[in-house]
Design a protein around this motif. Structure first.
Motif, PDB file in Angstrom:
ATOM      1  N   GLY A  41       3.439  -3.924  -5.207  1.00  0.00           N
ATOM      2  CA  GLY A  41       2.403  -2.716  -4.725  1.00  0.00           C
ATOM      3  C   GLY A  41       2.751  -1.326  -5.872  1.00  0.00           C
ATOM      4  N   SER A  42       4.077  -1.319  -6.110  1.00  0.00           N
ATOM      5  CA  SER A  42       4.358  -0.291  -6.957  1.00  0.00           C
ATOM      6  C   SER A  42       3.716  -0.074  -8.228  1.00  0.00           C
ATOM      7  N   VAL A  68      -6.644  -7.576  -1.864  1.00  0.00           N
ATOM      8  CA  VAL A  68      -5.604  -7.883  -1.183  1.00  0.00           C
ATOM      9  C   VAL A  68      -5.466  -7.024  -0.193  1.00  0.00           C
ATOM     10  N   PHE A  69      -5.611  -5.503  -0.234  1.00  0.00           N
ATOM     11  CA  PHE A  69      -5.602  -4.678   0.664  1.00  0.00           C
ATOM     12  C   PHE A  69      -6.876  -4.566   1.657  1.00  0.00           C
ATOM     13  N   VAL A 103       0.850  -1.364   0.084  1.00  0.00           N
ATOM     14  CA  VAL A 103       0.093   0.095  -0.009  1.00  0.00           C
ATOM     15  C   VAL A 103       1.072   1.218   0.064  1.00  0.00           C
ATOM     16  N   GLN A 104       1.820   1.191   0.919  1.00  0.00           N
ATOM     17  CA  GLN A 104       2.753   2.472   0.986  1.00  0.00           C
ATOM     18  C   GLN A 104       3.684   2.686  -0.216  1.00  0.00           C
ATOM     19  N   ALA A 105       3.952   1.393  -1.051  1.00  0.00           N
ATOM     20  CA  ALA A 105       4.779   1.647  -2.227  1.00  0.00           C
ATOM     21  C   ALA A 105       3.931   2.265  -3.309  1.00  0.00           C
TER      22      ALA A 105
END
Length: 485
Positions: free
Chosen positions: A402-403, A410-411, A164-166
């Motif tokens: 994720g990028s 999935v999230f 998520v962050q990526a």
């Protein structure tokens, strides 16, 4: 797959729609009352335990490092996008309820982190490890509960949330600088790998430098915006307060008035500061407490909630509301609103500033999350080099994946996993609340006599056999080897 998706969506609806929103808030109020409004009566002490802390030792990191690692995980893209979502869905009044959640959440964060310190152990290398799984197993005598918690934590924080962050970093850099998302993911994985393969100490050293830099830089920009628009700041603050109680629904521009502001403020506040989630205690346990008392590390992590929500989230809210970019009733995603606000204040480089801020906020979240997973792996008996290598490689693979992808299922599964671990943690800290109260009274009783608080397990016969008796003595930690006496 449709059946799995339906189960995950149902779980998230129950957990995040009812159990956790009301449960986390109620337990924050419970600990605020049970601990005698500790976050208000002893507010200066939250700063003193960090300011007076020294370096770590061979067994643990310093309290400042523990604070910066927990902030690395707490302060993520939610501080940029999440605040904007709260305003869009709940009006400016949602920010007031974010403040309220943070204030009571400081007591919850104190409680869970004090317990994590108390029940910590040494791993095979003689270094401190602990967290909710350990106080579930040792404090409650429920190792199965600790194992479930650890599994849920590894899925959410060790793996999927890193994707998520990526995704946020890749999207921001692509939009602002035109960089290919895949190559951004590769570069991000390499940078993260250099840090995380060095273990918790390596993560702590990086966080100790990067987190204060990113937080101060962001707050300075917000301060600049407030100074330039100083005449409008009182009006914005009044809009936040009046909209919170439905006195100024026109300013909110949302259906539901008071309830919309309350629910969205509570949800986003809880997502942002993580108080009661059971995440930050995993790094709180790794610190060498100064003073040598479990309550001191509880105070450190309570301060983390204050910094995350009452400082950084407030900075985002003021920049948005002072910009004129927020239009009541508009439909816009969170990060777009934040970028529009910064563009209004900073001109053409506002978007670039947001992209850089997202990079630092999200990157530090990735490395902070993996420090939590290391404690969970230790509890499961897989915290050695081989076991952690699997988790680290898996996490870096998720960064690359994720990028370039955005798969909601999935999230959502990660959200469900975090919701389950938070539910287990809330049950555990309420059942152990009597111990938290005794720790707190002991700490401040010693402070009131002019002594530096020191925890002595001999004064707690009910804890005999449950805590490492060589860590908690009046002489400090006297046991160089892992394991219980």
């Amino acid at each position: 797959m449709n059946g799995f998706t339906a189960v995950v969506d149902y779980l998230n609806g129950i957990l995040w729609g009812y159990v956790l929103v009301y449960g986390l808030l109620a337990i924050g109020v419970f600990f605020t009352l049970r601990l005698g409004f500790i976050q208000f009566r002893h507010f200066p002490e939250f700063f003193k335990v960090v300011k007076g802390s020294r370096s770590g030792d061979k067994a643990g990191i310093s309290p400042l490092q523990a604070l910066t690692v927990s902030l690395a995980s707490r302060v993520g893209t939610g501080n940029l996008a999440g605040v904007a979502v709260a305003i869009t869905l709940g009006g400016p009044g949602a920010i007031f309820w974010m403040w309220m959640v943070a204030l009571v959440g400081m007591a919850t964060a104190y409680a869970e982190s004090a317990l994590a310190q108390l029940y910590k152990i040494r791993n095979e290398d003689g270094q401190y490890r602990g967290g909710p799984a350990f106080y579930m197993a040792r404090g409650l005598g429920l190792p199965w509960m600790g194992a479930l918690f650890s599994i849920f934590l590894i899925i959410a924080f060790g793996l999927v949330f890193n994707a998520v962050q990526a995704n946020s970093i890749a999207g921001a850099t692509e939009q602002s600088f035109g960089l290919d998302r895949f190559y951004v993911g590769i570069g991000l994985a390499v940078l993260a790998g250099v840090v995380v393969f060095g273990g918790i100490r390596s993560i702590a050293r990086v966080a100790e430098v990067v987190v204060p830099f990113m937080a101060i830089a962001y707050l300075l920009v917000a301060l600049y915006v407030c100074v330039v628009n100083y005449s409008e700041v009182p009006g914005v603050l009044w809009t936040i307060v009046s909209s919170a109680f439905g006195f100024n629904e026109a300013a909110g521009g949302v259906t539901g008035g008071l309830m919309a502001a309350l629910l969205n403020g509570v949800k986003r506040g809880l997502f942002s500061n993580e108080a009661g989630m059971g995440s930050a205690p995993n790094i709180a346990a790794v610190a060498t407490p100064q003073p040598h008392h479990p309550a001191s590390q509880g105070l450190v992590q309570g301060l983390g909630v204050f910094i995350d929500t009452l400082m950084i989230c407030t900075a985002t809210a003021l920049m948005i509301l002072l910009s004129g970019a927020y239009v009541p009733g508009q439909e816009v995603d969170g990060i777009t609103l934040t970028q529009s606000a910064l563009n209004a204040h900073l001109g053409s480089w506002g978007g670039s500033f947001v992209a850089i801020a997202i990079f630092f906020f999200a990157f530090t979240s990735i490395i902070g999350n993996l420090s939590y997973a290391e404690n969970a792996m230790t509890f499961l008996g897989a915290g050695g080099r081989i076991g952690m290598s699997f988790v680290r490689v898996g996490a870096l693979a998720m960064v690359i994946w994720g990028s370039i992808e955005s798969v909601d299922t999935v999230f959502n599964a990660a959200d469900a996993s975090m919701g389950l671990m938070a539910t287990l943690n809330l049950i555990a800290i309420v059942l152990l609340s009597g111990t938290v109260v005794k720790l707190t009274k002991d700490y401040f009783a010693q402070k009131s006599t002019g002594l530096e608080p020191t925890f002595d397990n001999d004064m707690y016969p009910e804890l005999r056999g449950k805590v490492d008796s060589r860590i908690w003595t009046m002489e400090g930690d006297i046991g160089p080897k892992p394991g219980l006496r």
